[in-house]
Design a protein around this motif. Structure first.
Motif, short mmCIF file in Angstrom:
data_model
loop_
_atom_site.label_atom_id
_atom_site.label_comp_id
_atom_site.label_asym_id
_atom_site.label_seq_id
_atom_site.Cartn_x
_atom_site.Cartn_y
_atom_site.Cartn_z
N ILE A 240 -14.75 -1.17 -12.90
CA ILE A 240 -13.48 -1.57 -11.99
C ILE A 240 -12.25 -1.98 -12.79
O ILE A 240 -11.15 -1.58 -12.47
CB ILE A 240 -13.47 -2.46 -10.81
N HIS B 188 -10.48 6.23 -8.44
CA HIS B 188 -10.70 5.74 -6.97
C HIS B 188 -9.30 5.48 -6.44
O HIS B 188 -8.74 4.51 -6.96
CB HIS B 188 -11.87 4.79 -6.81
N THR C 179 -8.59 -3.46 -8.19
CA THR C 179 -8.39 -3.35 -6.70
C THR C 179 -8.26 -4.83 -6.10
O THR C 179 -8.67 -5.65 -6.37
CB THR C 179 -9.66 -2.78 -6.04
N ASP D 45 -21.84 0.37 -8.47
CA ASP D 45 -20.53 0.88 -8.47
C ASP D 45 -20.18 0.77 -10.08
O ASP D 45 -21.14 1.20 -10.99
CB ASP D 45 -19.39 0.33 -7.57
N GLU E 210 -4.43 1.73 -6.04
CA GLU E 210 -4.03 1.46 -4.76
C GLU E 210 -2.69 1.88 -4.44
O GLU E 210 -1.64 0.89 -4.66
CB GLU E 210 -4.45 -0.02 -3.96
N ASN F 295 -15.04 3.34 -14.30
CA ASN F 295 -14.15 3.94 -13.19
C ASN F 295 -12.94 2.65 -13.19
O ASN F 295 -12.82 1.59 -13.67
CB ASN F 295 -14.59 3.98 -11.85
N THR G 73 -7.24 4.68 -3.09
CA THR G 73 -7.16 4.48 -1.57
C THR G 73 -6.43 3.42 -1.27
O THR G 73 -6.17 2.27 -2.19
CB THR G 73 -8.37 4.77 -0.78
N HIS H 66 -9.60 1.74 -10.20
CA HIS H 66 -8.67 2.01 -8.68
C HIS H 66 -7.22 2.35 -9.10
O HIS H 66 -6.83 1.47 -9.82
CB HIS H 66 -9.01 1.14 -7.85
#
Ligand code: V47
Ligand code: SF4
Length: 380
Positions: free
Chosen positions: A329, A123, A333, A326, A75, A71, A125, A73
């Protein structure tokens, strides 16, 4: 079966109090423990006892498997209209020159950077800002899906939804439907913090309430979709507040079955308004993982989010009830590094993740967001 009996008899023969033995009996019999029993575990149970019970539950549910995914992220912004006391982003409201606010095209570029990589999930957020509204996110999700239809979009939390839907004057139901139609696949667990409203008001005042968080997840589940749930622990909350938080999730999960994983998040105290609150110990982290595994009997997975807890503690937690680390990454993040986590550039290769898992004699399984198996790794 032989192992179960042996574990049970060791606990029965030990010096553990009768009230804790009664809880152990329930757990071994597959029975649900009560609110008071959960609190008792926090107050009285030692780490080894909790680990034995949590590992029993974890192995019954997931055998020896430990899941992870590929995965990254995004932001979209680190600026925020709210100012949660625990958040190391929120200081940026006053120092906007340190902040970023990405456009749809800039986010799309970040997604395209993974075109030749076998990631299965993005991901998304971050903070909440007026410009990143309903039209912004529906446009973004459509563009990501038209570029890479199989990339699972796990994005936004009730904190963003509540703000965005109110501003757009749509109901929660209408808003969630629009997000899903645009390409949103599932929800991450963020924004839950701690559900006790008095504590929530002190640490995360102004953003969506506990009831609103739970309602939005329930509505999402009723659309046949999935989400995660987090709990921010180790700040000013009591053990009763932690069990209350899990109790509300357990009840919602009984109604919908829509949660994939529970993710305890350890409060980190660097450069935020709660910097004076000390962080809890690793022993407390492990006890907390174990008790959540025991209490949340209707959750299939407990995730140790290594970017927040650190890879070594995440690996250790695999003996205390967790079954998910998880993902890779890829250093995408900043939430935890800004808050003082030991992982300042969170990035793990597949080989490193598999190594952490096999290093404690567990079976590494790459999954997608919904826990479909992508690949299993044989122990070397
Ligand atoms: O809601 C912010 C937390 C959350 C701090 O669903 C902090 O797979 C500790 O929810 N100390 C967002 N925690 C991250 C999140 C998440 C992360 C990984 C995986 C998934 C998933 C979800 O981060 C916030 C808040 O609880 N947070 N600041 C801090 N100083
Ligand atoms: Fe904003 Fe989320 Fe930080 Fe609260 S935790 S200030 S809602 S980014």
């Amino acid at each position: 079966m032989i192992l179960e009996n042996t574990t049970e008899s060791i606990i029965k023969a030990s010096n553990i109090s009768n009230e804790l033995k009664a809880i152990a009996d329930k757990v071994f019999a597959g029975q649900r423990i009560s609110f008071d029993e959960g609190v008792l575990l926090y107050k009285k149970a030692e780490l080894g006892f909790l680990g034995t019970l949590a590992n029993f539950v974890r192995e019954k549910k997931n055998g020896n498997k430990v899941y992870f995914n590929h995965n990254f992220h995004v932001e979209p912004t680190n600026v925020c209209v709210y100012s949660c006391a625990f958040c190391s982003y929120s200081r940026l409201i006053k120092n906007r020159e340190d902040g970023w606010e990405l456009s749809v095209e800039q986010i799309l570029e970040k997604v395209k950077a993974y075109d030749n990589q076998d990631v299965t999930e993005v991901h998304i957020t971050g903070g909440v800002v007026p410009k990143q509204d309903l039209a912004f996110y529906t446009d973004l999700f459509r563009k990501i899906k038209s570029h890479r239809p199989n990339l699972h979009i796990k994005a936004l939390t009730p904190v963003e939804f509540h703000y965005i839907f109110k501003k757009a004057k749509v109901t929660y139901e209408e808003g969630l439907k629009l997000m899903h139609e645009a390409g949103l696949d599932s929800l991450p667990g963020g924004g839950a913090e701690i559900f006790d409203q008095a504590i929530r008001d002190q640490i995360a005042g102004g953003k969506c309430t506990s009831e609103e968080w739970l309602t939005l997840h329930e509505l999402w589940h009723k659309m046949g979709l999935h989400s995660n749930a987090t709990m921010l622990y180790g700040h000013i909350e009591t053990f009763e507040h932690r069990i209350d938080h899990m109790e509300r999730l357990r009840q919602l999960q009984d109604r919908t079955g829509g949660f994939n994983a529970f993710i305890p998040l350890k409060f980190r105290n660097k450069e935020n308004q709660m910097a004076h609150v000390p962080e809890v110990s690793i022993v407390e982290d492990l006890r907390n993982y174990a008790i959540s595994r025991i209490y949340l009997d209707n959750f299939n997975h407990i995730k140790a989010y290594w970017a927040m807890i650190g890879r070594n503690t995440a690996q250790l937690s695999l003996a205390f009830g967790t079954d998910d680390l998880d993902g890779t990454i890829d250093d995408t993040t900043k939430i935890y590094s800004m808050a003082g986590a030991e992982e300042q550039n969170p990035k793990l290769s597949t080989a490193e993740l598999v190594g952490l898992i096999q290093g404690v004699n567990r079976e590494a399984v790459e999954r997608d967001t919904l826990y479909n198996v992508v690949k299993t790794y044989q122990q070397a």
